[in-house]
Motif scaffolding. Structure first.
Motif, mmCIF file in Angstrom:
data_model
loop_
_atom_site.group_PDB
_atom_site.id
_atom_site.type_symbol
_atom_site.label_atom_id
_atom_site.label_comp_id
_atom_site.label_asym_id
_atom_site.label_seq_id
_atom_site.Cartn_x
_atom_site.Cartn_y
_atom_site.Cartn_z
ATOM 1 N N ARG A 97 0.841 -1.212 0.000
ATOM 2 C CA ARG A 97 0.000 0.000 0.000
ATOM 3 C C ARG A 97 0.869 1.252 0.000
ATOM 4 N N LEU A 98 1.926 1.229 0.811
ATOM 5 C CA LEU A 98 2.832 2.374 0.837
ATOM 6 C C LEU A 98 3.547 2.549 -0.508
ATOM 7 N N ARG A 100 2.362 1.696 -3.500
ATOM 8 C CA ARG A 100 1.392 2.269 -4.443
ATOM 9 C C ARG A 100 1.225 3.762 -4.199
ATOM 10 N N ARG A 101 1.156 4.149 -2.942
ATOM 11 C CA ARG A 101 1.008 5.564 -2.596
ATOM 12 C C ARG A 101 2.241 6.351 -3.019
ATOM 13 N N VAL A 111 -2.805 12.618 -4.032
ATOM 14 C CA VAL A 111 -2.861 11.382 -3.264
ATOM 15 C C VAL A 111 -3.784 11.593 -2.067
ATOM 16 N N PRO A 112 -4.837 10.777 -1.985
ATOM 17 C CA PRO A 112 -5.734 10.906 -0.827
ATOM 18 C C PRO A 112 -5.032 10.476 0.456
ATOM 19 N N HIS A 113 -5.539 10.974 1.559
ATOM 20 C CA HIS A 113 -4.968 10.621 2.864
ATOM 21 C C HIS A 113 -5.062 9.110 3.064
ATOM 22 N N SER A 114 -4.048 8.559 3.714
ATOM 23 C CA SER A 114 -4.015 7.126 3.979
ATOM 24 C C SER A 114 -3.474 6.903 5.384
ATOM 25 N N TYR A 115 -3.965 5.866 6.012
ATOM 26 C CA TYR A 115 -3.469 5.500 7.333
ATOM 27 C C TYR A 115 -2.418 4.394 7.265
ATOM 28 N N ALA A 116 -2.017 4.014 6.064
ATOM 29 C CA ALA A 116 -1.036 2.938 5.902
ATOM 30 C C ALA A 116 0.285 3.282 6.593
ATOM 31 N N HIS A 117 0.696 4.541 6.491
ATOM 32 C CA HIS A 117 1.946 4.944 7.135
ATOM 33 C C HIS A 117 1.835 4.821 8.648
#
Length: 140
Positions: A97-98, A100-101, A111-117
């Motif tokens: 996921r990181l 891809r982001r 890039v939309p916000h993500s909680y993956a980090h």
């Protein structure tokens, strides 16, 4: 203390040192260095974490091999197993996921916000605690 136990201790603390140095020292400092913009920092981070995770997988496999050979007590098996499982979650679920982001950011896309980090950081903290627990149990 036998050879296998000594080797397991060495593996755990080398692994712990690498994670602490890279994840909690190098990574935050990289973005504070003069001239390092977000795309450059992400590119560097991608290379570093790919290398770190590769070495971590090798160390995890070595630890499992040593512990299987030595037949550890239940506490050691559980702490080591949980730690290896955390690494697996990071590598199999969160890192893609990181990646891809990062690809989107490097391509200049919105890039939309993500909680993956945040998930990766939480797992990194849990892995450090798992490594500490495993090392302490092996030393006792």
């Amino acid at each position: 203390m036998n050879f296998e136990q000594s080797l397991a201790i060495a593996i755990v603390f080398v692994w712990l040192g690498m994670v602490l140095a890279i994840s909690f020292l190098e990574t935050p400092l990289k973005f504070r260095a003069p001239g390092v913009d977000v795309p450059t920092g992400l590119g560097i981070g991608r290379l570093i974490f790919r290398a770190l995770n590769t070495v971590e997988v090798v160390l995890a496999l070595a630890l499992v091999a040593v512990l299987v050979t030595d037949r550890p007590d239940a506490t050691t098996a559980v702490t080591a197993g949980v730690t290896v499982a955390i690494l697996a979650l990071q590598v199999v679920l969160v890192r893609p996921r990181l990646t891809r982001r990062t690809n989107l950011v490097l391509a200049g896309d919105d890039v939309p916000h993500s909680y993956a980090h945040h998930a990766y950081i939480a797992l990194e903290v849990a892995k450090v605690l798992g490594l500490l627990a495993t090392g302490i149990v092996l030393l006792s």
